[in-house]
Motif scaffolding. Structure first.
Motif, PDB file in Angstrom:
ATOM      1  N   PRO A  79       0.852  -1.135   0.074  1.00 25.07           N
ATOM      2  CA  PRO A  79      -0.282  -0.297   0.000  1.00 25.07           C
ATOM      3  C   PRO A  79       0.456   0.927  -0.072  1.00 25.07           C
ATOM      4  O   PRO A  79       2.014   1.394   0.472  1.00 25.07           O
ATOM      5  CB  PRO A  79      -0.940  -0.015   1.924  1.00 25.07           C
ATOM      6  N   GLY A  80       0.329   2.099  -0.380  1.00 28.40           N
ATOM      7  CA  GLY A  80       0.696   3.452  -0.559  1.00 28.40           C
ATOM      8  C   GLY A  80       0.543   4.757   0.841  1.00 28.40           C
ATOM      9  O   GLY A  80       0.354   3.992   1.487  1.00 28.40           O
ATOM     10  N   PHE A  81       0.379   5.567   0.564  1.00 31.21           N
ATOM     11  CA  PHE A  81      -0.305   6.386   1.622  1.00 31.21           C
ATOM     12  C   PHE A  81      -1.997   6.098   1.561  1.00 31.21           C
ATOM     13  O   PHE A  81      -2.504   6.132   0.773  1.00 31.21           O
ATOM     14  CB  PHE A  81      -0.062   7.402   1.339  1.00 31.21           C
ATOM     15  N   ILE A  82      -1.934   5.795   2.974  1.00 35.31           N
ATOM     16  CA  ILE A  82      -3.619   5.343   3.546  1.00 35.31           C
ATOM     17  C   ILE A  82      -4.022   6.227   4.354  1.00 35.31           C
ATOM     18  O   ILE A  82      -3.613   6.152   5.261  1.00 35.31           O
ATOM     19  CB  ILE A  82      -3.658   3.543   3.743  1.00 35.31           C
ATOM     20  N   ASP A 137      -1.342   2.027  -4.856  1.00 40.94           N
ATOM     21  CA  ASP A 137      -0.492   3.313  -4.508  1.00 40.94           C
ATOM     22  C   ASP A 137      -0.857   4.610  -5.059  1.00 40.94           C
ATOM     23  O   ASP A 137      -0.729   5.269  -5.108  1.00 40.94           O
ATOM     24  CB  ASP A 137       0.449   2.805  -4.112  1.00 40.94           C
ATOM     25  N   GLY A 138      -2.063   4.022  -5.792  1.00 40.88           N
ATOM     26  CA  GLY A 138      -2.732   5.474  -6.915  1.00 40.88           C
ATOM     27  C   GLY A 138      -2.123   6.344  -7.798  1.00 40.88           C
ATOM     28  O   GLY A 138      -2.287   7.286  -7.979  1.00 40.88           O
ATOM     29  N   GLY A 139      -0.643   4.969  -8.068  1.00 42.25           N
ATOM     30  CA  GLY A 139      -0.118   5.133  -9.498  1.00 42.25           C
ATOM     31  C   GLY A 139       1.277   6.235  -8.516  1.00 42.25           C
ATOM     32  O   GLY A 139       2.236   7.029  -9.188  1.00 42.25           O
ATOM     33  N   TYR A 140       0.910   6.094  -7.519  1.00 47.95           N
ATOM     34  CA  TYR A 140       2.105   7.205  -6.945  1.00 47.95           C
ATOM     35  C   TYR A 140       3.575   6.636  -7.225  1.00 47.95           C
ATOM     36  O   TYR A 140       4.955   7.357  -7.874  1.00 47.95           O
ATOM     37  CB  TYR A 140       2.026   6.949  -5.013  1.00 47.95           C
TER      38      TYR A 140
END
Length: 143
Positions: A79-82, A137-140
């Motif tokens: 996971p990225g920023f959650i 990660d929403g494309g991060y």
């Protein structure tokens, strides 16, 4: 379903779950394992962090190969920023807006999105998926 978690030295938490199922002879076995490993290798200036996280991805692949014949699938989730209460408690609005701006989708992720991927990987629908690392990660990391 027995589950457990371990706090890693860098403060991240990895969760492991083993769900019993039946093999061809009707005996119960444990056949699914996953780990949550945020931002594997995204911090190029932190050598130990990068080495440890790439090692986890490598071990995921090796374990998948070694245990495949026993019917065990091994995958990792990153996971990225959650968005969590911890972020809200420790960061001001400007910092939260800055985190959102880091993502091409314009927001941090939700815990339910990580959970959905994890549940899918643990399900029978993912019976052909093993040895893989799944970014949420929403494309991060695609930037």
């Amino acid at each position: 379903m027995p589950t457990g978690h371990r706090r890693q030295p860098d403060g991240c938490v990895s969760w492991h779950a083993l769900w019993p199922s039946r093999n061809g002879q009707g005996r119960r076995r444990r056949d699914r394992q996953y780990g949550v490993y945020p931002w594997v290798g995204r911090f190029a200036t932190a050598g130990a962090y990068v080495a440890a996280k790439h090692g986890v991805v490598g071990l995921t692949k090796v374990a998948a190969i070694e245990y495949a014949k026993a019917g065990v699938r091994v995958n990792a989730v990153g996971p990225g920023f959650i968005a969590t209460p911890l972020l809200d408690k420790n960061l001001d609005a400007a910092a939260l807006d800055g985190i959102a701006a880091l993502h091409p989708v314009g927001r941090p992720g939700e815990a339910a999105e990580v959970s959905a991927m994890t549940c899918f990987l643990l399900s029978d629908q993912a019976s052909f998926i093993t040895g893989s690392y799944h970014l949420i990660d929403g494309g991060y990391s695609a930037q």
